[in-house]
Structures are given as structure tokens and as C-alpha cells.
Design a protein around this motif. Structure first.
Motif, PDB file in Angstrom:
ATOM      1  N   GLN A  28      -8.945  16.019  -1.980  1.00 55.50           N
ATOM      2  CA  GLN A  28      -8.435  15.768  -0.643  1.00 55.50           C
ATOM      3  C   GLN A  28      -8.509  14.277  -0.352  1.00 55.50           C
ATOM      4  O   GLN A  28      -9.500  13.620  -0.677  1.00 55.50           O
ATOM      5  N   LEU A  29      -7.468  13.755   0.256  1.00 56.43           N
ATOM      6  CA  LEU A  29      -7.371  12.337   0.547  1.00 56.43           C
ATOM      7  C   LEU A  29      -7.057  12.155   2.020  1.00 56.43           C
ATOM      8  O   LEU A  29      -6.066  12.685   2.513  1.00 56.43           O
ATOM      9  N   VAL A  30      -7.892  11.416   2.707  1.00 54.06           N
ATOM     10  CA  VAL A  30      -7.737  11.205   4.137  1.00 54.06           C
ATOM     11  C   VAL A  30      -7.624   9.718   4.425  1.00 54.06           C
ATOM     12  O   VAL A  30      -8.533   8.951   4.098  1.00 54.06           O
ATOM     13  N   ALA A  31      -6.514   9.328   5.031  1.00 48.41           N
ATOM     14  CA  ALA A  31      -6.285   7.941   5.408  1.00 48.41           C
ATOM     15  C   ALA A  31      -6.536   7.765   6.898  1.00 48.41           C
ATOM     16  O   ALA A  31      -6.210   8.638   7.698  1.00 48.41           O
ATOM     17  N   SER A  32      -7.082   6.635   7.263  1.00 48.97           N
ATOM     18  CA  SER A  32      -7.362   6.346   8.659  1.00 48.97           C
ATOM     19  C   SER A  32      -7.299   4.847   8.893  1.00 48.97           C
ATOM     20  O   SER A  32      -7.227   4.060   7.957  1.00 48.97           O
ATOM     21  N   GLY A  33      -7.337   4.464  10.157  1.00 48.59           N
ATOM     22  CA  GLY A  33      -7.385   3.056  10.509  1.00 48.59           C
ATOM     23  C   GLY A  33      -6.086   2.458  10.989  1.00 48.59           C
ATOM     24  O   GLY A  33      -6.046   1.276  11.344  1.00 48.59           O
ATOM     25  N   GLY A  34      -5.019   3.239  11.013  1.00 45.37           N
ATOM     26  CA  GLY A  34      -3.744   2.723  11.464  1.00 45.37           C
ATOM     27  C   GLY A  34      -3.737   2.451  12.950  1.00 45.37           C
ATOM     28  O   GLY A  34      -4.650   2.833  13.686  1.00 45.37           O
ATOM     29  N   GLY A  35      -2.696   1.783  13.398  1.00 46.75           N
ATOM     30  CA  GLY A  35      -2.564   1.462  14.800  1.00 46.75           C
ATOM     31  C   GLY A  35      -1.391   0.545  15.033  1.00 46.75           C
ATOM     32  O   GLY A  35      -0.567   0.321  14.151  1.00 46.75           O
ATOM     33  N   ALA A  36      -1.318   0.021  16.241  1.00 47.78           N
ATOM     34  CA  ALA A  36      -0.263  -0.907  16.624  1.00 47.78           C
ATOM     35  C   ALA A  36      -0.799  -2.327  16.623  1.00 47.78           C
ATOM     36  O   ALA A  36      -1.894  -2.595  17.125  1.00 47.78           O
ATOM     37  N   VAL A  37      -0.026  -3.226  16.062  1.00 46.74           N
ATOM     38  CA  VAL A  37      -0.445  -4.619  15.962  1.00 46.74           C
ATOM     39  C   VAL A  37       0.778  -5.516  16.048  1.00 46.74           C
ATOM     40  O   VAL A  37       1.883  -5.114  15.674  1.00 46.74           O
ATOM     41  N   GLN A  38       0.594  -6.704  16.552  1.00 51.71           N
ATOM     42  CA  GLN A  38       1.689  -7.662  16.606  1.00 51.71           C
ATOM     43  C   GLN A  38       1.861  -8.352  15.267  1.00 51.71           C
ATOM     44  O   GLN A  38       0.919  -8.463  14.476  1.00 51.71           O
ATOM     45  N   ALA A  39       3.071  -8.784  15.010  1.00 48.94           N
ATOM     46  CA  ALA A  39       3.356  -9.505  13.778  1.00 48.94           C
ATOM     47  C   ALA A  39       2.392 -10.668  13.611  1.00 48.94           C
ATOM     48  O   ALA A  39       2.106 -11.399  14.558  1.00 48.94           O
ATOM     49  N   GLY A  40       1.903 -10.815  12.400  1.00 51.27           N
ATOM     50  CA  GLY A  40       0.929 -11.845  12.106  1.00 51.27           C
ATOM     51  C   GLY A  40      -0.503 -11.371  12.198  1.00 51.27           C
ATOM     52  O   GLY A  40      -1.416 -12.082  11.745  1.00 51.27           O
ATOM     53  N   GLY A  41      -0.701 -10.189  12.750  1.00 51.41           N
ATOM     54  CA  GLY A  41      -2.031  -9.646  12.895  1.00 51.41           C
ATOM     55  C   GLY A  41      -2.514  -8.949  11.645  1.00 51.41           C
ATOM     56  O   GLY A  41      -1.843  -8.934  10.609  1.00 51.41           O
ATOM     57  N   SER A  42      -3.688  -8.337  11.744  1.00 46.82           N
ATOM     58  CA  SER A  42      -4.314  -7.683  10.604  1.00 46.82           C
ATOM     59  C   SER A  42      -4.795  -6.292  10.958  1.00 46.82           C
ATOM     60  O   SER A  42      -5.115  -5.991  12.108  1.00 46.82           O
ATOM     61  N   LEU A  43      -4.846  -5.441   9.957  1.00 49.60           N
ATOM     62  CA  LEU A  43      -5.415  -4.107  10.064  1.00 49.60           C
ATOM     63  C   LEU A  43      -6.108  -3.789   8.756  1.00 49.60           C
ATOM     64  O   LEU A  43      -5.738  -4.313   7.709  1.00 49.60           O
ATOM     65  N   ARG A  44      -7.088  -2.903   8.834  1.00 48.04           N
ATOM     66  CA  ARG A  44      -7.742  -2.430   7.630  1.00 48.04           C
ATOM     67  C   ARG A  44      -7.713  -0.909   7.623  1.00 48.04           C
ATOM     68  O   ARG A  44      -8.254  -0.266   8.512  1.00 48.04           O
ATOM     69  N   LEU A  45      -7.057  -0.357   6.626  1.00 52.06           N
ATOM     70  CA  LEU A  45      -6.971   1.073   6.467  1.00 52.06           C
ATOM     71  C   LEU A  45      -8.064   1.556   5.530  1.00 52.06           C
ATOM     72  O   LEU A  45      -8.505   0.825   4.643  1.00 52.06           O
ATOM     73  N   ALA A  46      -8.484   2.799   5.717  1.00 49.86           N
ATOM     74  CA  ALA A  46      -9.513   3.380   4.877  1.00 49.86           C
ATOM     75  C   ALA A  46      -9.033   4.705   4.307  1.00 49.86           C
ATOM     76  O   ALA A  46      -8.316   5.453   4.963  1.00 49.86           O
ATOM     77  N   CYS A  47      -9.423   4.973   3.087  1.00 49.21           N
ATOM     78  CA  CYS A  47      -9.116   6.236   2.438  1.00 49.21           C
ATOM     79  C   CYS A  47     -10.390   6.790   1.827  1.00 49.21           C
ATOM     80  O   CYS A  47     -11.128   6.066   1.157  1.00 49.21           O
ATOM     81  N   ALA A  48     -10.624   8.064   2.061  1.00 53.82           N
ATOM     82  CA  ALA A  48     -11.761   8.746   1.473  1.00 53.82           C
ATOM     83  C   ALA A  48     -11.269   9.939   0.667  1.00 53.82           C
ATOM     84  O   ALA A  48     -10.497  10.750   1.169  1.00 53.82           O
ATOM     85  N   ALA A  49     -11.698  10.018  -0.566  1.00 53.15           N
ATOM     86  CA  ALA A  49     -11.341  11.124  -1.439  1.00 53.15           C
ATOM     87  C   ALA A  49     -12.520  12.071  -1.564  1.00 53.15           C
ATOM     88  O   ALA A  49     -13.669  11.646  -1.675  1.00 53.15           O
ATOM     89  N   SER A  50     -12.222  13.351  -1.540  1.00 49.96           N
ATOM     90  CA  SER A  50     -13.266  14.353  -1.683  1.00 49.96           C
ATOM     91  C   SER A  50     -12.724  15.533  -2.476  1.00 49.96           C
ATOM     92  O   SER A  50     -11.533  15.623  -2.738  1.00 49.96           O
ATOM     93  N   GLY A  51     -13.622  16.428  -2.827  1.00 51.11           N
ATOM     94  CA  GLY A  51     -13.231  17.562  -3.628  1.00 51.11           C
ATOM     95  C   GLY A  51     -13.448  17.288  -5.105  1.00 51.11           C
ATOM     96  O   GLY A  51     -14.151  16.352  -5.481  1.00 51.11           O
ATOM     97  N   TYR A  52     -12.836  18.110  -5.943  1.00 53.70           N
ATOM     98  CA  TYR A  52     -13.034  17.986  -7.379  1.00 53.70           C
ATOM     99  C   TYR A  52     -12.317  16.775  -7.946  1.00 53.70           C
ATOM    100  O   TYR A  52     -11.109  16.618  -7.780  1.00 53.70           O
ATOM    101  N   ILE A  53     -13.081  15.951  -8.630  1.00 52.11           N
ATOM    102  CA  ILE A  53     -12.546  14.788  -9.321  1.00 52.11           C
ATOM    103  C   ILE A  53     -13.105  14.814 -10.739  1.00 52.11           C
ATOM    104  O   ILE A  53     -14.314  14.677 -10.935  1.00 52.11           O
ATOM    105  N   SER A  54     -12.242  14.981 -11.716  1.00 56.16           N
ATOM    106  CA  SER A  54     -12.681  15.193 -13.092  1.00 56.16           C
ATOM    107  C   SER A  54     -13.185  13.934 -13.780  1.00 56.16           C
ATOM    108  O   SER A  54     -13.983  14.002 -14.700  1.00 56.16           O
ATOM    109  N   GLY A  55     -12.708  12.816 -13.363  1.00 57.49           N
ATOM    110  CA  GLY A  55     -13.095  11.568 -13.980  1.00 57.49           C
ATOM    111  C   GLY A  55     -12.326  10.408 -13.394  1.00 57.49           C
ATOM    112  O   GLY A  55     -11.971  10.421 -12.214  1.00 57.49           O
ATOM    113  N   GLY A  56     -12.065   9.413 -14.207  1.00 58.05           N
ATOM    114  CA  GLY A  56     -11.315   8.276 -13.748  1.00 58.05           C
ATOM    115  C   GLY A  56      -9.891   8.646 -13.358  1.00 58.05           C
ATOM    116  O   GLY A  56      -9.264   9.492 -14.001  1.00 58.05           O
ATOM    117  N   TYR A  57      -9.407   8.033 -12.310  1.00 49.58           N
ATOM    118  CA  TYR A  57      -8.065   8.326 -11.849  1.00 49.58           C
ATOM    119  C   TYR A  57      -7.520   7.134 -11.074  1.00 49.58           C
ATOM    120  O   TYR A  57      -8.268   6.251 -10.660  1.00 49.58           O
TER     121      TYR A  57
END
Length: 123
Positions: free
Chosen positions: A3-32
């Protein structure tokens, strides 16, 4: 399954900054591969950047130098630092995962992705 959940989006003016986050959970067999994809209304999904291993990262030309992926391999998290945002960056951003991808990676390479988070850049 992973499962992959993205967060951190929003509204920003041009030239601004945002930081998005993603968290993975559930079965992960190895490198991916973990990646950030985005899709604007009426446009196809595109790969923004993808992380293969420490120090091996792909960025689309449109975001190179402005966006940075910060991946924690031990915690299965992946942030996207977005600086100097432009109007054309407006899209829904998704985090995704795959065992492997083409080079350059394509959106269709990623079989698992989350619901996404909206980023809106205005003038």
C-alpha cells in the motif's frame, strides 16, 4: 500487496515550495523501485522521478534541478521536495512502486500506486 499513501499536497503560488511524503506498507519482498508520478487533467500520467537504489535516481527533464527525492530504504518512505514550483507542475501526484522499469521509466511500468495528493500552483 503493498500500500502506498501520498500526502502533503496543497495550493502554492508559483515559485513556492512543497514537500510531499509517501509511506509504503504491507508485503515488500525486497528491493524495489519507488517513484513519484503525476497526472494533470486531460493528460497522461508521467514519471516525475524514480528511486532505484542509494544514489541512483531518475528525474524528468521538466523537474530536474527543482525536485528532489529523499528515500529512506529502511523505513520505506519517500519524500519529494519540490522547489520553484511552476504552473505546469499542477497535477495529482502519486507514489508508486515496481520491481523494475524501463529506462527512462514509464508510467505503465508501475503496477502499484496510491490515491495521490493534489498539488495546485497558481500565479
Amino acid at each position: 500487496q503493498v500500500q502506498l499513501v501520498a500526502s502533503g499536497g496543497g495550493a502554492v503560488q508559483a515559485g513556492g515550495s512543497l514537500r510531499l511524503a509517501c509511506a509504503a506498507s504491507g508485503y515488500i519482498s525486497g528491493g524495489y523501485v519507488m517513484a513519484w508520478l503525476r497526472q494533470a487533467p486531460g493528460k497522461e500520467r508521467e514519471v516525475v522521478g524514480s528511486s532505484y537504489s542509494i544514489g541512483v535516481t531518475y528525474y524528468a527533464d521538466s523537474v530536474k534541478g527543482r525536485f528532489t527525492i529523499i528515500r529512506d530504504f529502511s523505513k520505506n518512505t519517500m519524500d519529494l521536495q519540490m522547489n520553484n514550483l511552476k504552473l505546469e507542475d499542477t497535477a495529482v501526484y502519486y507514489c508508486a512502486a515496481a520491481q523494475t522499469t524501463k529506462w527512462p521509466p514509464q508510467g505503465s511500468d508501475f503496477g502499484s500506486w496510491g490515491q495521490g495528493t493534489q498539488v495546485t500552483v497558481s500565479s
